[in-house]
Design a protein around this motif. Sequence first.
Motif, PDB file in Angstrom:
ATOM      1  N   VAL A 156       1.489  -1.359  -0.362  1.00 17.08           N
ATOM      2  CA  VAL A 156      -0.320  -0.459  -0.229  1.00 17.08           C
ATOM      3  C   VAL A 156       0.803   1.254   0.154  1.00 17.08           C
ATOM      4  CG1 VAL A 156      -1.968   1.400   1.406  1.00 17.08           C
ATOM      5  CG2 VAL A 156      -1.796  -1.543   1.485  1.00 17.08           C
ATOM      6  N   LYS A 157       1.988   1.085   0.682  1.00 11.73           N
ATOM      7  CA  LYS A 157       2.676   2.337   0.352  1.00 11.73           C
ATOM      8  C   LYS A 157       3.238   2.740  -0.408  1.00 11.73           C
ATOM      9  CE  LYS A 157       4.114   1.644   5.987  1.00 11.73           C
ATOM     10  NZ  LYS A 157       5.042   1.561   6.739  1.00 11.73           N
ATOM     11  N   THR A 158       3.809   1.893  -1.187  1.00 10.57           N
ATOM     12  CA  THR A 158       4.369   1.262  -2.688  1.00 10.57           C
ATOM     13  C   THR A 158       3.473   2.303  -3.413  1.00 10.57           C
ATOM     14  OG1 THR A 158       5.601  -0.107  -2.558  1.00 10.57           O
ATOM     15  CG2 THR A 158       5.457   0.110  -4.298  1.00 10.57           C
ATOM     16  N   VAL A 159       2.675   1.881  -3.081  1.00 13.42           N
ATOM     17  CA  VAL A 159       1.324   2.432  -4.184  1.00 13.42           C
ATOM     18  C   VAL A 159       0.807   3.355  -4.273  1.00 13.42           C
ATOM     19  CG1 VAL A 159      -1.041   2.434  -5.243  1.00 13.42           C
ATOM     20  CG2 VAL A 159       0.153   0.555  -4.890  1.00 13.42           C
ATOM     21  N   LEU A 160       0.692   4.023  -2.290  1.00 14.14           N
ATOM     22  CA  LEU A 160       0.265   5.744  -2.547  1.00 14.14           C
ATOM     23  C   LEU A 160       2.050   6.261  -2.878  1.00 14.14           C
ATOM     24  CD1 LEU A 160      -0.903   5.512   1.167  1.00 14.14           C
ATOM     25  CD2 LEU A 160      -2.254   5.876  -1.260  1.00 14.14           C
ATOM     26  N   ALA A 161       3.265   6.391  -2.667  1.00 11.01           N
ATOM     27  CA  ALA A 161       4.741   6.772  -3.345  1.00 11.01           C
ATOM     28  C   ALA A 161       4.468   7.191  -4.510  1.00 11.01           C
ATOM     29  CB  ALA A 161       5.773   6.043  -3.108  1.00 11.01           C
ATOM     30  N   ARG A 162       3.922   5.460  -5.489  1.00 10.93           N
ATOM     31  CA  ARG A 162       3.855   6.031  -6.945  1.00 10.93           C
ATOM     32  C   ARG A 162       3.188   6.713  -7.132  1.00 10.93           C
ATOM     33  NH1 ARG A 162       2.155   0.953  -8.940  1.00 10.93           N
ATOM     34  NH2 ARG A 162       4.097  -0.139  -7.559  1.00 10.93           N
ATOM     35  N   ALA A 163       1.635   7.079  -6.685  1.00 10.47           N
ATOM     36  CA  ALA A 163       0.833   8.266  -7.268  1.00 10.47           C
ATOM     37  C   ALA A 163       1.222   9.809  -6.863  1.00 10.47           C
ATOM     38  CB  ALA A 163      -0.824   7.889  -6.192  1.00 10.47           C
TER      39      ALA A 163
END
Length: 523
Positions: free
Chosen positions: A284-291
């Motif tokens: 989840v942290k990865t997706v938020l950082a990517r966005a």
Amino acid sequence: MAAALQILPCLPRALLRLLPRRGLVTQVTSTMALPEQARRLFESTVGAVLPGPMLHRVLALDPTGKLLKVRDRSFQLRNNLYMVGFGKAVLGMAAAAEELLSQHLVQGVISVPKGIRAAVERAGKQEMLLKPHSRVQVFEGAENNLPDRDALRAALAIRQLAEGLTADDLLLVLISGGGSALLPAPIPPVTLEEKQMLTKLLAARGATIQELNTIRKAMSQLKGGGLAQAAYPAQVVSLILSDVVGDPVEVIASGPTVASAHNVQDCLHILNRYGLRAALPRSVKTVLARADSDPHGPHTCGHVLNVIIGSNLLALAEAQRQAEALGFRAVVLSAAMQGDVKSVAQFYGLLARVVGACLTPLGAGASAEEHIELHRLAAELHVPDLQLEKALEAVTGAQGPVCLMVGGEPTVQLQGSGRGGRNQELALRVGVELGQQPLGPVEALFLSGATDGQDGPTEAAGAWVTSELASQAAAEGLDVTTFLDQNDSHTFFCRLRGGEHLLYTGLTGTNVMDAHLLLLRLQ
């Protein structure tokens, strides 16, 4: 305090309005008991937003059969129509749409709740079933309104259909309540289980539907405009049955055909509010950082027409007409009730006391302190466009029965392991409040029901209560407080008087949130 101070200058006028008026006697045209009247009014609420009639109000073919008219817009049809849908009412919506447009429909995929076809068939609602040899593929999933592998397969099939469209095609999207759970397609590396766990944690801590949808959109391939983006450059017509307060198209089913206006900071703010940021999975942290680092920003949905075809307010308006036909002085207070069920129950309990005082033979009205407290509770709930003063004025001097109607979707903060839903818990809490507020010669009944026919993981749509609830429970050895502490309202109502206070409708085939009915009359 500020809200209470704003009320003070209005008190003399409000109190004057509560003096009895002569010559305003409402004749009751029905001899039905209050529980039967309440059930009938709830049925009319649901009947106003059934899929078939709603769809035919907004869709039509021109005489040539080559133009699809959607209210004031027209779309060329030449065997170029595709259809997708997701939600609790979508089976009936799809059946109505295919009946009207079958000659142009090439292919369709819909995602509906598990078991709904069998339930609709058992209920004899043939008009909500697709015909044999339908061109629409049906996936059933999201048992108990929770995303699962079956719903994921449906979402991926919907995405595949959308991605194969061209500029010559028209995609008809059908959306109703429950759509979020029926369209799960997490952005890798987030798994379905991780997304589901996060949603459960937020819901258990009292997150609103708007907050839940903000997080869902950030984690989804199709929500937050993702479906519209997948269908580009095809034209998209989205027909929406609203199950969200205020009918915001970007929130309903997490807005798959509406560009998201939320960003990563909004998500982090929500996660911080409920103390979940530190517990986030790495994915989840990865997706938020990517966005957060996406240089393109949010996409637009200029090729989409979004149309609200049904809502809670429409349903309540029909119930109001039916109540007036039964001889009630009927008022719709709001279609946007939110907040914790404890606060909502306190508001309804005091509202019954204040309105009930207007109906007593002496007509003395409630005290100034009760009015101040009622307005304070209303201000704390932050209900937009709450017609409280209008309701008080309307019932002043009403010597016949009164029906107050509210729609919305309160929340429950889970603290126990019992069975129930927000409607049954709200009804139970209102029953307690009614017992604590003496109403004298006034008979009061409160009903809370889910328009989709399923309140939480139970077969009941909701429940109804009177001011006799506490005494009835005590007579049967039921400790209301214990059941409330365990969020076990369904078990309570099953045991109380053989379950007669439970509201059963079966799956209705529609969903526009909940309906709350408060009926009061002199005994």
